[in-house]
Design a protein around this motif. Sequence first.
Motif, PDB file in Angstrom:
ATOM      1  N   GLU A 150      -3.533 -13.654 -14.692  1.00 42.45           N
ATOM      2  CA  GLU A 150      -3.942 -12.692 -15.705  1.00 42.45           C
ATOM      3  C   GLU A 150      -4.974 -13.271 -16.671  1.00 42.45           C
ATOM      4  OE1 GLU A 150      -0.599 -10.993 -17.648  1.00 42.45           O
ATOM      5  OE2 GLU A 150      -1.801  -9.496 -18.695  1.00 42.45           O
ATOM      6  N   SER A 151      -4.750 -14.486 -17.118  1.00 40.06           N
ATOM      7  CA  SER A 151      -5.665 -15.077 -18.094  1.00 40.06           C
ATOM      8  C   SER A 151      -7.017 -15.421 -17.484  1.00 40.06           C
ATOM      9  CB  SER A 151      -5.057 -16.330 -18.720  1.00 40.06           C
ATOM     10  OG  SER A 151      -4.906 -17.320 -17.730  1.00 40.06           O
ATOM     11  N   LEU A 152      -7.125 -15.367 -16.164  1.00 35.89           N
ATOM     12  CA  LEU A 152      -8.404 -15.591 -15.488  1.00 35.89           C
ATOM     13  C   LEU A 152      -9.056 -14.281 -15.074  1.00 35.89           C
ATOM     14  CD1 LEU A 152      -7.601 -18.677 -13.207  1.00 35.89           C
ATOM     15  CD2 LEU A 152      -9.031 -18.625 -15.237  1.00 35.89           C
ATOM     16  N   TYR A 153      -8.446 -13.174 -15.465  1.00 41.07           N
ATOM     17  CA  TYR A 153      -9.003 -11.853 -15.181  1.00 41.07           C
ATOM     18  C   TYR A 153      -9.166 -11.584 -13.694  1.00 41.07           C
ATOM     19  CZ  TYR A 153      -9.743 -11.479 -20.153  1.00 41.07           C
ATOM     20  OH  TYR A 153      -9.540 -11.426 -21.501  1.00 41.07           O
ATOM     21  N   ILE A 154      -8.232 -12.087 -12.915  1.00 39.29           N
ATOM     22  CA  ILE A 154      -8.176 -11.720 -11.502  1.00 39.29           C
ATOM     23  C   ILE A 154      -6.731 -11.380 -11.155  1.00 39.29           C
ATOM     24  CG2 ILE A 154     -10.169 -12.995 -10.616  1.00 39.29           C
ATOM     25  CD1 ILE A 154      -8.487 -15.291  -9.938  1.00 39.29           C
ATOM     26  N   GLU A 155      -6.564 -10.628 -10.060  1.00 40.13           N
ATOM     27  CA  GLU A 155      -5.187 -10.374  -9.631  1.00 40.13           C
ATOM     28  C   GLU A 155      -5.130 -10.122  -8.131  1.00 40.13           C
ATOM     29  OE1 GLU A 155      -4.760  -5.546 -10.471  1.00 40.13           O
ATOM     30  OE2 GLU A 155      -3.061  -6.849 -10.857  1.00 40.13           O
ATOM     31  N   ILE A 156      -3.953 -10.332  -7.571  1.00 37.67           N
ATOM     32  CA  ILE A 156      -3.716  -9.974  -6.170  1.00 37.67           C
ATOM     33  C   ILE A 156      -3.263  -8.518  -6.195  1.00 37.67           C
ATOM     34  CG2 ILE A 156      -2.378 -10.448  -4.105  1.00 37.67           C
ATOM     35  CD1 ILE A 156      -1.896 -13.289  -5.212  1.00 37.67           C
ATOM     36  N   LYS A 157      -4.136  -7.659  -5.672  1.00 36.48           N
ATOM     37  CA  LYS A 157      -3.881  -6.230  -5.764  1.00 36.48           C
ATOM     38  C   LYS A 157      -3.377  -5.687  -4.427  1.00 36.48           C
ATOM     39  CE  LYS A 157      -6.449  -2.334  -7.714  1.00 36.48           C
ATOM     40  NZ  LYS A 157      -7.817  -1.877  -7.934  1.00 36.48           N
ATOM     41  N   LYS A 158      -2.431  -4.779  -4.499  1.00 39.71           N
ATOM     42  CA  LYS A 158      -1.899  -4.184  -3.270  1.00 39.71           C
ATOM     43  C   LYS A 158      -2.475  -2.793  -3.092  1.00 39.71           C
ATOM     44  CE  LYS A 158       2.373  -3.037  -0.859  1.00 39.71           C
ATOM     45  NZ  LYS A 158       3.823  -3.016  -0.874  1.00 39.71           N
ATOM     46  N   GLY A 159      -2.831  -2.480  -1.864  1.00 37.07           N
ATOM     47  CA  GLY A 159      -3.322  -1.145  -1.568  1.00 37.07           C
ATOM     48  C   GLY A 159      -2.851  -0.741  -0.189  1.00 37.07           C
ATOM     49  N   ALA A 160      -3.468   0.290   0.366  1.00 39.03           N
ATOM     50  CA  ALA A 160      -3.121   0.721   1.726  1.00 39.03           C
ATOM     51  C   ALA A 160      -4.385   1.193   2.422  1.00 39.03           C
ATOM     52  CB  ALA A 160      -2.099   1.849   1.667  1.00 39.03           C
ATOM     53  N   THR A 161      -4.440   0.995   3.721  1.00 45.99           N
ATOM     54  CA  THR A 161      -5.597   1.490   4.462  1.00 45.99           C
ATOM     55  C   THR A 161      -5.557   3.005   4.426  1.00 45.99           C
ATOM     56  OG1 THR A 161      -4.352   1.437   6.524  1.00 45.99           O
ATOM     57  CG2 THR A 161      -5.698  -0.488   6.012  1.00 45.99           C
ATOM     58  N   GLU A 162      -6.730   3.614   4.317  1.00 47.21           N
ATOM     59  CA  GLU A 162      -6.763   5.056   4.166  1.00 47.21           C
ATOM     60  C   GLU A 162      -6.456   5.786   5.457  1.00 47.21           C
ATOM     61  OE1 GLU A 162     -10.527   6.083   2.321  1.00 47.21           O
ATOM     62  OE2 GLU A 162      -9.427   6.565   0.502  1.00 47.21           O
ATOM     63  N   ASP A 163      -6.706   5.162   6.599  1.00 49.44           N
ATOM     64  CA  ASP A 163      -6.478   5.916   7.828  1.00 49.44           C
ATOM     65  C   ASP A 163      -5.022   5.887   8.288  1.00 49.44           C
ATOM     66  OD1 ASP A 163      -8.230   3.498   9.967  1.00 49.44           O
ATOM     67  OD2 ASP A 163      -6.622   3.295   8.500  1.00 49.44           O
ATOM     68  N   ASP A 164      -4.352   4.737   8.199  1.00 48.47           N
ATOM     69  CA  ASP A 164      -2.963   4.771   8.652  1.00 48.47           C
ATOM     70  C   ASP A 164      -1.946   4.175   7.683  1.00 48.47           C
ATOM     71  OD1 ASP A 164      -3.369   2.111  11.129  1.00 48.47           O
ATOM     72  OD2 ASP A 164      -3.782   2.222   8.989  1.00 48.47           O
ATOM     73  N   GLY A 165      -2.358   3.944   6.456  1.00 45.58           N
ATOM     74  CA  GLY A 165      -1.369   3.578   5.446  1.00 45.58           C
ATOM     75  C   GLY A 165      -0.778   2.195   5.561  1.00 45.58           C
ATOM     76  N   ARG A 166      -1.491   1.244   6.214  1.00 45.41           N
ATOM     77  CA  ARG A 166      -0.974  -0.109   6.256  1.00 45.41           C
ATOM     78  C   ARG A 166      -1.094  -0.744   4.888  1.00 45.41           C
ATOM     79  NH1 ARG A 166      -1.487  -2.648  11.284  1.00 45.41           N
ATOM     80  NH2 ARG A 166      -1.795  -0.920  12.714  1.00 45.41           N
TER      81      ARG A 166
END
Lengths: 312, 283
Positions: free
Chosen positions: B82-98
């Motif tokens: 957080e103090s380095l202004y970066i993060e490991i972000k979670k998302g999902a692929t738009e076509d099949d939701g991985r």
Amino acid sequence: MLSRLPPPHLLPPVTVPATAENMFQKPRRQDRPSSQDKREKEWERGATAMEEAPSTSRGAAGFQEAPGTSSQGSRGAEAFPEVWPRSQQQLELKVAELVQFLLIKDQKKTPIRRADIRKHVLGDYKNIFHDLLKMAAERLEYVFGYKLVELEPKSRSYILINTLEPVEEDAEFRGDQGTPTTGLLMSILGLIFMKGNSVKESEVWDFLRRLGVFPTKMHSVFGDPKKLITQVFVRQRYLDYLRIPHTDPVEYEFQWGPRTKLETSKMKVLKFVAKVHNQDPKDWPGQYLEALAEEEARARPETETGGPPSSS
Amino acid sequence: MEEGRAERRRRTEAPRCTQGGARRAGVMTDVHRRFLQLLMTHGVLEEQAVRHLQKHCYNVHDCTAAVEDLEDFINNINSVLESLYIEIKKGATEDDGRPVYALVNLATTSVSKMSSDFAENELDLFRKALDLIIDSETGFASSTNILNLVDQLKGKKMRKKEAEQVLQKFVQDKWLIEKEGEFTLHSRAILEMEQYIRETYPDAVKICNICHSLLIQGQSCETCGIRMHLPCVAKYFRSSPEPRCPHCNDYWPHEIPEVFNPDKEQEAGTSKLNKKPLRSRQH
């Protein structure tokens, strides 16, 4: 054959998802973009976002650079002897920017010059350069396990050393190919050490010929081997390429470069050579004793190589 | 080389550097550091692979400890990042939701992340492609339309043949996905640039009615126009005999995709490449 060699203890390239070099250009003043050019300006503004109010997803409460400030120092920042009051957040942001800059620069393996850091990142913060660099170095080591080290005393350039030992299995989990050239480099480092820490260029090519690498022939993995060895590895400071005096035609010799001395050790290289020959390091008593002596010298803190960035 | 005890202790303790107010940062160990180093070599990584990576890091450093739940593990690292202004972000692929993860920059809102790998005119090409993708109805921009803009690029003049190769590089580096000659954003680009896109295209940007995140590809209601991601559609209408628009209640006219099931995929032993591509453009 080279692909079967154990991984050398050298820093693999790091791909960083960080803001990149041309992001740290001289920031422009905060013009209000017209609605037509908004998209265009956004791109450029984004490139200098670090100097202006960043819109972080954490909704940072109104952090703004003092109006009219620019990195050209037009406000005569140098006239201020002390650091004018900066918020904790501004400093943090600068350190974050510096950390990312260092990570990206090190990716290319060229040593990072202090002058470049000042120019690209620190702008108005020049007078607290050392404090910021120190903070950045602390964060790099604590968070990522990379140590910021000055290449040679007084060289004013830095590299990142991995404090974690790479293991063979890491290769399966990497998203990039690592460096296929490290096997070649490691072999050359081994040759240099075994031959008494210096070896003539002609001997290097005799050695490499046996591995199917020729100075005048393009290689499927290494590309142009002559360029790789005499230029790339030298620029990255893994090797020193020195002219042998009084030779005509000119001859050159190779020695370990300062980066090699920081990233690995004679003992590690000896173990590598031993493994390749399926023997024990002690089978070369001269080199073994030399490697031991180096280890002992390093263990004594006063003579420890590398270390935190020295003050100017 | 033996590391001094003092040095090792210093590395595992939280440093005395600037940390805001009452922020409680987690503790980094070599397991976390190796994880971060290796994660950084990927632009974006699928959850399964992330789990394997985590396990590998535990194996290298501390075989005996129980592997922490991935979410907690990542949250711990993020509290330090957080103090380095970066993060490991979670998302999902738009076509099949991985589910996928990427290390993203929080403090900047442009595509500058790409700029260490690309020249000025190449970045401008990406910008042009992005403009077309955002403005499009389907979330895809055709190769032809992108290449026609080659004359307008900033920087060194680029020929169409070159531009084709640059587009392929974008695909290789996971900024774009190509399907049948058309390009859309890779999940990596969506994760890293969501904020930038929202700010740059406030009128043209599309948002998913269910998860409220940026939407590039998806399905839309033909009556009221609301949009949903395919995986959001899958979850929302799961086992629903008569799918109806959540906004206007009209009959939902599109094929409902299946919810992504990681276990099913492991059993069948199918890889993403072997799967028949889901028809994702259903507007």
